[in-house]
Design an enzyme around this catalytic site. Structure first.
Site, PDB file in Angstrom:
ATOM      1  N   SER A 192       0.730  -1.179  -0.008  1.00  0.00           N
ATOM      2  CA  SER A 192       0.114  -0.053   0.000  1.00  0.00           C
ATOM      3  C   SER A 192       0.967   1.436  -0.081  1.00  0.00           C
ATOM      4  O   SER A 192       1.725   1.419  -1.186  1.00  0.00           O
ATOM      5  CB  SER A 192      -0.894  -0.004   1.444  1.00  0.00           C
ATOM      6  N   HIS A 219      -2.562  -0.912  -3.330  1.00  0.00           N
ATOM      7  CA  HIS A 219      -3.660  -0.535  -3.058  1.00  0.00           C
ATOM      8  C   HIS A 219      -3.606   0.912  -3.923  1.00  0.00           C
ATOM      9  O   HIS A 219      -2.663   1.756  -3.706  1.00  0.00           O
ATOM     10  CB  HIS A 219      -3.825  -0.009  -1.409  1.00  0.00           C
ATOM     11  N   MET A 313      -0.157   1.297   5.045  1.00  0.00           N
ATOM     12  CA  MET A 313      -0.804   1.261   6.186  1.00  0.00           C
ATOM     13  C   MET A 313      -2.104   0.385   6.344  1.00  0.00           C
ATOM     14  O   MET A 313      -2.468  -0.208   5.360  1.00  0.00           O
ATOM     15  CB  MET A 313      -1.117   2.930   6.261  1.00  0.00           C
ATOM     16  N   ASP A 316      -4.453  -4.821   5.837  1.00  0.00           N
ATOM     17  CA  ASP A 316      -4.783  -5.878   4.937  1.00  0.00           C
ATOM     18  C   ASP A 316      -3.726  -6.771   4.634  1.00  0.00           C
ATOM     19  O   ASP A 316      -2.404  -6.383   4.753  1.00  0.00           O
ATOM     20  CB  ASP A 316      -5.064  -4.997   3.569  1.00  0.00           C
TER      21      ASP A 316
END
Length: 377
Positions: A192, A219, A313, A316
């Site tokens: 991410s 992400h 962050m 996930d």
């Protein structure tokens, strides 16, 4: 910084957008030190106010966001979040800004901007807060920490090599090992915030001789994942593309999960896997979600699995790592020192299911070690 709070400089050529962004940040507890109308003002504002973070528009007069980011990183290193519109052109320049040192980006909404920005305000505050904590002064977080990545537009020609079952790989001492790899391995990479450069670094160092089927979940919003796949394709020996519904994957090939779609492994036969895209509700507040891809891979693939969690962050990927470990796969997490944001890797490590915690420069080697059957010198 005021009273210990995070401070920001907001740079945008639109007075309206500067006001909207500043209001959102201040409502989220972030002190806006000042606003800048273009890149040159942003550079001066950073020099004057020494903020914790800069939100930087991509397209501005006089000096654009790319030039401003490069100047800031050279003169007064400060974490930068790019604010980009949903266009192909903006996707290209946003990735160029990441090459120049920006940590991450946030996409401006289309349509009724003030209403959309209000809806997305929690996401914006979260990313600005996380990026503000990144150390950009020398080390770990950006510019391909631990590994070099080519700059966009260098004219470098990519060579796609033919996959074989062995690879001459050099270690840190310059000694070449002749590696023999297991058959039909699958590699899953999740990341991410700060992830694009890290993913590129890992893929650059991965030989097609390893014959991985690679599934990448970064992400990233719709409109950017296709460009991201093209960048990895140009920098690695793997054939990399954005995932499409029903896409099939063989050894030496990789797909990047498409923005706003979960990527699930649908079936696996004879060393080839097929992915299914869906728009089921977000998982861990994100879509695509790393957990969806890793968990379905663990359920479906009966050949060797390697799961890797890079900087980002949130949490996930933790359940996905647990699932891969549960079926006998090998798991790796990026270490804190080289992670821009030690959120996802930390949560993965906390599951107790991570086999190796490695700096970014050691991850490709760690991946290869997991599928090496024997080494002769």
């Amino acid at each position: 910084m005021v009273d210990g709070s995070t401070s920001a400089v907001v740079a945008d050529d639109s007075h309206f957008m500067r006001s909207v962004i500043s209001d959102i940040l201040e409502e989220g507890g972030i002190e806006v030190a000042t606003q800048a109308r273009d890149g040159a003002e942003a550079v001066e504002a950073v020099r004057t106010h020494d903020p914790d973070v800069v939100t930087m528009d991509v397209e501005m007069p006089e000096m654009n966001g790319i030039e401003a980011t490069e100047r800031i990183m050279a003169e007064h290193p400060t974490p930068v979040v790019m604010l980009s519109a949903h266009t192909d052109e903006n996707a290209d320049v946003t990735f160029e800004a990441l090459d120049k040192g920006a940590v991450d980006f946030f996409t401006k909404p289309g349509g009724e901007v003030s209403m959309e920005m209000s809806r997305l305000k929690d996401q914006l505050v979260d990313i600005v807060t996380s990026v503000a904590d990144v150390d950009v002064t020398g080390g770990a977080a950006k510019n391909g920490a631990g590994g070099s990545t080519a700059t966009a537009g260098t004219g470098t020609v990519s060579r796609k090599s033919t996959s074989t079952r062995s690879d001459a790989a050099s270690d840190s001492t310059g000694v070449h090992d002749e590696r023999e790899f297991v058959d039909n391995p699958t590699l899953l990479i999740g990341s991410s915030t700060g992830g694009p450069k890290m993913v590129e670094t890992v893929m650059e160092e991965l030989p097609t001789a390893a014959d991985f089927r690679v599934l990448i979940v970064q992400h990233m919003p719709e409109g950017f994942t296709g460009r991201f796949a093209e960048r990895i394709d140009a920098r690695s020996d793997y054939e990399v593309r954005e995932a499409r519904d029903g896409a099939r994957l063989a050894g030496g090939e990789a797909v990047v999960a498409a923005g706003d779609y979960h990527m699930a492994v649908k079936n696996y036969r004879n060393g080839r896997l097929r992915v299914k895209l869906n728009q089921d509700p977000p998982v861990n507040s994100v879509r695509p979600a790393v957990d969806v891809t890793m968990e379905t891979a663990a359920e479906t693939i009966d050949d060797p699995l390697v799961g890797v969690i890079l900087t980002g962050m949130g949490g996930d990927g933790a359940d996905g790592i647990r699932a891969i470990k549960g079926v006998g796969g090998h798991t790796i997490a990026q270490d804190e020192a080289t992670s821009a944001v030690y959120g996802m890797p930390k949560r993965a490590v906390e599951t107790g299911c991570v086999d190796d915690v490695l700096p970014i420069e050691g991850i490709a080697g760690g991946i290869l070690d997991t599928i090496t059957t024997e080494v002769t010198r």
